[in-house]
Motif scaffolding. Structure first.
Motif, PDB file in Angstrom:
ATOM      1  N   ASP A 154       1.011  -1.362   0.056  1.00  0.00           N
ATOM      2  CA  ASP A 154      -0.119   0.307  -0.065  1.00  0.00           C
ATOM      3  C   ASP A 154       0.871   1.214  -0.105  1.00  0.00           C
ATOM      4  O   ASP A 154       1.489   1.525   1.053  1.00  0.00           O
ATOM      5  CB  ASP A 154      -0.822   0.151   1.120  1.00  0.00           C
ATOM      6  N   PRO A 155       0.841   1.896  -0.990  1.00  0.00           N
ATOM      7  CA  PRO A 155       1.752   3.083  -0.990  1.00  0.00           C
ATOM      8  C   PRO A 155       1.550   4.332  -0.169  1.00  0.00           C
ATOM      9  O   PRO A 155       2.296   5.313  -0.020  1.00  0.00           O
ATOM     10  CB  PRO A 155       1.505   3.620  -2.431  1.00  0.00           C
ATOM     11  N   PHE A 215       1.648   2.915  -7.643  1.00  0.00           N
ATOM     12  CA  PHE A 215       2.210   1.772  -7.052  1.00  0.00           C
ATOM     13  C   PHE A 215       3.749   1.640  -7.112  1.00  0.00           C
ATOM     14  O   PHE A 215       4.199   0.769  -6.537  1.00  0.00           O
ATOM     15  CB  PHE A 215       1.282   0.625  -7.282  1.00  0.00           C
ATOM     16  N   LEU A 216       4.325   2.625  -7.946  1.00  0.00           N
ATOM     17  CA  LEU A 216       5.854   2.324  -7.858  1.00  0.00           C
ATOM     18  C   LEU A 216       6.528   2.269  -6.759  1.00  0.00           C
ATOM     19  O   LEU A 216       7.339   1.577  -6.223  1.00  0.00           O
ATOM     20  CB  LEU A 216       6.467   3.462  -8.707  1.00  0.00           C
ATOM     21  N   PRO A 217       6.070   3.122  -5.612  1.00  0.00           N
ATOM     22  CA  PRO A 217       6.765   3.068  -4.413  1.00  0.00           C
ATOM     23  C   PRO A 217       6.310   1.822  -3.353  1.00  0.00           C
ATOM     24  O   PRO A 217       7.053   1.393  -2.540  1.00  0.00           O
ATOM     25  CB  PRO A 217       6.171   4.259  -3.427  1.00  0.00           C
ATOM     26  N   ALA A 218       5.317   1.101  -3.648  1.00  0.00           N
ATOM     27  CA  ALA A 218       5.054   0.015  -3.117  1.00  0.00           C
ATOM     28  C   ALA A 218       5.650  -1.292  -3.788  1.00  0.00           C
ATOM     29  O   ALA A 218       5.860  -2.565  -3.169  1.00  0.00           O
ATOM     30  CB  ALA A 218       3.551  -0.225  -2.915  1.00  0.00           C
ATOM     31  N   ALA A 219       5.655  -1.153  -5.218  1.00  0.00           N
ATOM     32  CA  ALA A 219       5.785  -2.331  -6.150  1.00  0.00           C
ATOM     33  C   ALA A 219       7.444  -2.637  -6.357  1.00  0.00           C
ATOM     34  O   ALA A 219       7.913  -3.556  -6.361  1.00  0.00           O
ATOM     35  CB  ALA A 219       5.183  -2.396  -7.004  1.00  0.00           C
ATOM     36  N   ALA A 220       8.158  -1.387  -6.519  1.00  0.00           N
ATOM     37  CA  ALA A 220       9.529  -1.319  -7.107  1.00  0.00           C
ATOM     38  C   ALA A 220      10.173  -1.767  -6.008  1.00  0.00           C
ATOM     39  O   ALA A 220      10.475  -1.249  -4.778  1.00  0.00           O
ATOM     40  CB  ALA A 220       9.618  -0.195  -7.746  1.00  0.00           C
ATOM     41  N   VAL A 221      11.189  -2.781  -5.989  1.00  0.00           N
ATOM     42  CA  VAL A 221      11.993  -3.154  -5.103  1.00  0.00           C
ATOM     43  C   VAL A 221      12.915  -2.179  -4.467  1.00  0.00           C
ATOM     44  O   VAL A 221      13.221  -1.957  -3.205  1.00  0.00           O
ATOM     45  CB  VAL A 221      13.030  -4.285  -5.658  1.00  0.00           C
ATOM     46  N   TYR A 222      13.522  -1.189  -5.072  1.00  0.00           N
ATOM     47  CA  TYR A 222      14.530  -0.203  -4.713  1.00  0.00           C
ATOM     48  C   TYR A 222      14.162   0.911  -4.465  1.00  0.00           C
ATOM     49  O   TYR A 222      15.068   1.964  -4.520  1.00  0.00           O
ATOM     50  CB  TYR A 222      15.845  -0.577  -5.634  1.00  0.00           C
TER      51      TYR A 222
END
Length: 345
Positions: free
Chosen positions: A275-276, A310-317
């Motif tokens: 959840d971002p 959702f980049l902040p919640a889904a992207a690993v780094y």
């Protein structure tokens, strides 16, 4: 490398793993119990590892490894759908170089040794403490008693008075949470250390989330448009209904009984908030707060659609570059944490 490191661990038989896991119990706090071996598999990674429990909380053993963390380039590259979606979204903000934009959002590439550890599978709210109704009444809040009675008679599933109390309906019962306004980071670290636990570092969190992968997401470089996500619902069903240029409209979210994909246990058996709007507390190399797994909802509130939202919640780094501008008191409202026990190699 010792038997508790990933390459050696994977070659051990089930009997050898169980023997080593049982021998670890003497290194853990009193009350930790070994529950047995379990296999976890997701995103092309798989591990057979030990499951432990302590005070109704589940822990998993995660072997150590020498890994490359951080992101500055593609491994496989985006597919056409992801590429078009990303370019269309960021170009609205004057971004022409997508690769540079993404790289600026990520932690730097580095070689890291991760020690083997016992990791709590789920995380917990940092700013909110569950209390009984009697404990809540004892707080002498000017609003609590009246708002609790109104909530019980309403059809609401949740009600919150900012940084004061939160009410959550669970069937016929109402769960009550009180804001932990007196909590400090130093106090949290000291209390967990006294109990035999530590807090994750940023390196450890990225390893747990991506397993050392070199792709943007744990599953690859392209976004998965078949997922079910918080605030959007099932993307396949909602596609063409939700206007991605606007903030998600709860009335248009398509829900079903299927769980949210980003909340499911991963290849280590570890679950994340997915959840971002939330953060997970980790520490940098200096012991300072380094929030991971979200951005407080900044991107999703900007109407960026599921990919960038959702980049902040889904992207690993992903690393929130604005987190340093926020006060601790503001951060803990949306912050979660999990406990860890580091082991010798």
């Amino acid at each position: 490398m010792g038997p508790l490191n990933r390459d050696v661990w994977e070659e051990l038989s089930a009997q050898e793993k169980e023997e080593r896991l049982r021998n670890l119990l003497s290194h853990f706090p009193t009350g930790m119990k070994y529950e047995g071996l379990e296999t976890f598999e997701r995103f092309g990674q798989r591990i057979e590892t030990g499951v432990f429990s302590n005070d109704a909380q589940k822990f998993v053993f995660v072997p150590g490894d020498q890994v490359t963390l951080g992101w500055d380039r593609w491994q496989d590259g985006m597919n056409e759908e992801t590429s078009a979606d990303l370019l269309e979204t960021v170009s609205e903000y004057g971004v022409d170089d997508v690769d540079s934009f993404l790289s600026s959002q990520m932690s730097p590439v580095r070689e890291v040794h991760i020690a083997p550890m016992l990791v709590e599978c789920s995380n917990h709210s940092l700013g909110w403490i569950e209390v009984t109704e009697a404990e809540a009444m004892a707080q002498e809040s000017a609003f609590f008693a009246e708002e609790l009675e109104k909530f019980k008679l309403s059809d609401l599933n949740q009600y919150e008075l900012h940084q004061d109390f939160r009410l959550v309906r669970q069937g016929d019962t109402v769960e009550i949470f009180w804001f932990n306004e007196d909590l400090t980071l130093d106090y949290l670290i000291d209390e967990e250390a006294k109990a035999g636990f530590g807090l994750l570092t940023e390196d450890e969190w990225e390893y747990l989330y991506g397993g050392g992968c070199r792709t943007l997401f744990p599953w690859g470089d392209s976004f998965d448009y078949t997922m079910k996500l918080k605030h959007f619902g099932s993307l396949e069903e909602v596609k063409g209904i939700v206007d991605e240029s606007a903030e998600p409209d709860p009335s248009l979210v398509v829900e079903n009984d299927r769980p949210y994909d980003l909340e499911l246990p991963n290849f280590f058996g570890v679950q994340f908030a997915g959840d971002p709007y939330n953060y997970e507390l980790t520490l940098d190399v200096y012991g300072n707060m380094m929030p991971k797994g979200g951005d407080g909802g900044a991107m999703i509130c900007g109407g960026n659609g599921p990919l960038v939202g959702f980049l902040p919640a889904a992207a690993v780094y992903y690393r929130d570059g604005n987190a340093g501008e926020l006060d601790w008191e503001d951060m803990i409202d949306y912050m979660n944490y999990r406990r860890v026990i580091r082991l010798a190699d």
